[in-house]
Motif scaffolding. Sequence first.
Motif, mmCIF file in Angstrom:
data_model
loop_
_atom_site.group_PDB
_atom_site.id
_atom_site.type_symbol
_atom_site.label_atom_id
_atom_site.label_comp_id
_atom_site.label_asym_id
_atom_site.label_seq_id
_atom_site.Cartn_x
_atom_site.Cartn_y
_atom_site.Cartn_z
ATOM 1 N N ILE A 138 27.015 -49.412 -38.010
ATOM 2 C CA ILE A 138 28.380 -49.125 -38.446
ATOM 3 C C ILE A 138 28.522 -49.157 -39.966
ATOM 4 N N ASN A 139 27.711 -49.900 -40.661
ATOM 5 C CA ASN A 139 27.816 -50.081 -42.110
ATOM 6 C C ASN A 139 28.168 -48.778 -42.830
ATOM 7 N N SER A 140 29.269 -48.792 -43.567
ATOM 8 C CA SER A 140 29.763 -47.589 -44.242
ATOM 9 C C SER A 140 28.864 -47.108 -45.377
ATOM 10 N N LYS A 141 27.949 -47.941 -45.845
ATOM 11 C CA LYS A 141 27.052 -47.493 -46.919
ATOM 12 C C LYS A 141 26.137 -46.365 -46.450
ATOM 13 N N TYR A 142 26.003 -46.198 -45.130
ATOM 14 C CA TYR A 142 25.180 -45.125 -44.577
ATOM 15 C C TYR A 142 25.946 -43.817 -44.405
ATOM 16 N N GLY A 143 27.261 -43.852 -44.604
ATOM 17 C CA GLY A 143 28.075 -42.647 -44.468
ATOM 18 C C GLY A 143 29.062 -42.738 -43.318
ATOM 19 N N ARG A 144 29.874 -41.709 -43.220
ATOM 20 C CA ARG A 144 30.948 -41.659 -42.244
ATOM 21 C C ARG A 144 30.422 -41.453 -40.822
ATOM 22 N N ILE A 145 31.044 -42.149 -39.868
ATOM 23 C CA ILE A 145 30.736 -41.973 -38.453
ATOM 24 C C ILE A 145 31.827 -41.101 -37.856
ATOM 25 N N ASN A 146 31.413 -40.093 -37.116
ATOM 26 C CA ASN A 146 32.349 -39.219 -36.426
ATOM 27 C C ASN A 146 32.397 -39.606 -34.954
ATOM 28 N N PHE A 147 33.600 -39.640 -34.404
ATOM 29 C CA PHE A 147 33.780 -39.992 -33.006
ATOM 30 C C PHE A 147 34.321 -38.803 -32.241
ATOM 31 N N TYR A 148 33.692 -38.507 -31.116
ATOM 32 C CA TYR A 148 34.212 -37.507 -30.188
ATOM 33 C C TYR A 148 34.602 -38.248 -28.927
ATOM 34 N N ILE A 149 35.879 -38.151 -28.563
ATOM 35 C CA ILE A 149 36.363 -38.750 -27.321
ATOM 36 C C ILE A 149 36.731 -37.602 -26.396
ATOM 37 N N SER A 150 36.076 -37.552 -25.259
ATOM 38 C CA SER A 150 36.269 -36.493 -24.283
ATOM 39 C C SER A 150 37.615 -36.660 -23.564
ATOM 40 N N PRO A 151 38.473 -35.630 -23.593
ATOM 41 C CA PRO A 151 39.730 -35.717 -22.853
ATOM 42 C C PRO A 151 39.502 -35.956 -21.364
ATOM 43 N N LYS A 152 38.478 -35.325 -20.789
ATOM 44 C CA LYS A 152 38.196 -35.489 -19.360
ATOM 45 C C LYS A 152 37.724 -36.909 -19.039
ATOM 46 N N LYS A 153 36.815 -37.437 -19.865
ATOM 47 C CA LYS A 153 36.314 -38.795 -19.613
ATOM 48 C C LYS A 153 37.418 -39.828 -19.795
ATOM 49 N N LEU A 154 38.284 -39.635 -20.792
ATOM 50 C CA LEU A 154 39.405 -40.554 -20.987
ATOM 51 C C LEU A 154 40.323 -40.513 -19.763
ATOM 52 N N TYR A 155 40.570 -39.320 -19.237
ATOM 53 C CA TYR A 155 41.390 -39.184 -18.030
ATOM 54 C C TYR A 155 40.734 -39.900 -16.845
ATOM 55 N N GLU A 156 39.443 -39.697 -16.666
ATOM 56 C CA GLU A 156 38.734 -40.321 -15.546
ATOM 57 C C GLU A 156 38.780 -41.840 -15.613
ATOM 58 N N GLU A 157 38.768 -42.391 -16.835
ATOM 59 C CA GLU A 157 38.793 -43.844 -17.017
ATOM 60 C C GLU A 157 40.199 -44.438 -16.948
ATOM 61 N N THR A 158 41.202 -43.669 -17.386
ATOM 62 C CA THR A 158 42.541 -44.248 -17.544
ATOM 63 C C THR A 158 43.666 -43.503 -16.820
ATOM 64 N N GLY A 159 43.459 -42.244 -16.509
ATOM 65 C CA GLY A 159 44.517 -41.432 -15.936
ATOM 66 C C GLY A 159 45.398 -40.742 -16.969
ATOM 67 N N TYR A 160 45.082 -40.944 -18.248
ATOM 68 C CA TYR A 160 45.857 -40.336 -19.325
ATOM 69 C C TYR A 160 45.405 -38.903 -19.552
ATOM 70 N N ILE A 161 46.360 -37.973 -19.611
ATOM 71 C CA ILE A 161 46.039 -36.576 -19.857
ATOM 72 C C ILE A 161 46.354 -36.232 -21.319
ATOM 73 N N TRP A 162 45.293 -35.901 -22.059
ATOM 74 C CA TRP A 162 45.417 -35.487 -23.462
ATOM 75 C C TRP A 162 45.845 -34.031 -23.491
ATOM 76 N N GLU A 163 46.987 -33.758 -24.132
ATOM 77 C CA GLU A 163 47.509 -32.410 -24.183
ATOM 78 C C GLU A 163 47.270 -31.740 -25.542
ATOM 79 N N GLY A 164 46.554 -32.412 -26.421
ATOM 80 C CA GLY A 164 46.195 -31.815 -27.693
ATOM 81 C C GLY A 164 47.115 -32.152 -28.841
ATOM 82 N N LYS A 165 48.038 -33.070 -28.638
ATOM 83 C CA LYS A 165 48.930 -33.478 -29.730
ATOM 84 C C LYS A 165 49.199 -34.968 -29.604
ATOM 85 N N THR A 166 49.435 -35.595 -30.764
ATOM 86 C CA THR A 166 49.717 -37.033 -30.759
ATOM 87 C C THR A 166 51.119 -37.282 -30.226
ATOM 88 N N GLN A 167 51.301 -38.454 -29.699
ATOM 89 C CA GLN A 167 52.555 -38.800 -29.026
ATOM 90 C C GLN A 167 53.706 -38.945 -29.960
#
Length: 83
Positions: free
Chosen positions: A54-83
């Motif tokens: 995680i150390n930031s001296k190595y550079g930025r970390i990019n995160f990809y969170i899958s809308p489908k996987k988030l739905y499968e884990e929580t039931g939340y449907i990502w519609e492409g915009k923040t709440q």
Amino acid sequence: MDEHVFGMGSVPVSVAAKVYGKDATWIRAGIISGWLPIGVATRDGKKITTIEEINSKYGRINFYISPKKLYEETGYIWEGKTQ
């Protein structure tokens, strides 16, 4: 079976944090460590899999969170915009 339409792209870490009721740091740590199976963390195209990387001296970390996987884990449907 219901067909869900998910928003394009990655779910922002801040949205996933709200869905789980946790801090964004918890989401990032879970994805990197592998105990939160909703996405992947990368730096310069290389998958990040340990907290030590995680150390930031190595550079930025990019995160990809899958809308489908988030739905499968929580039931939340990502519609492409923040709440």
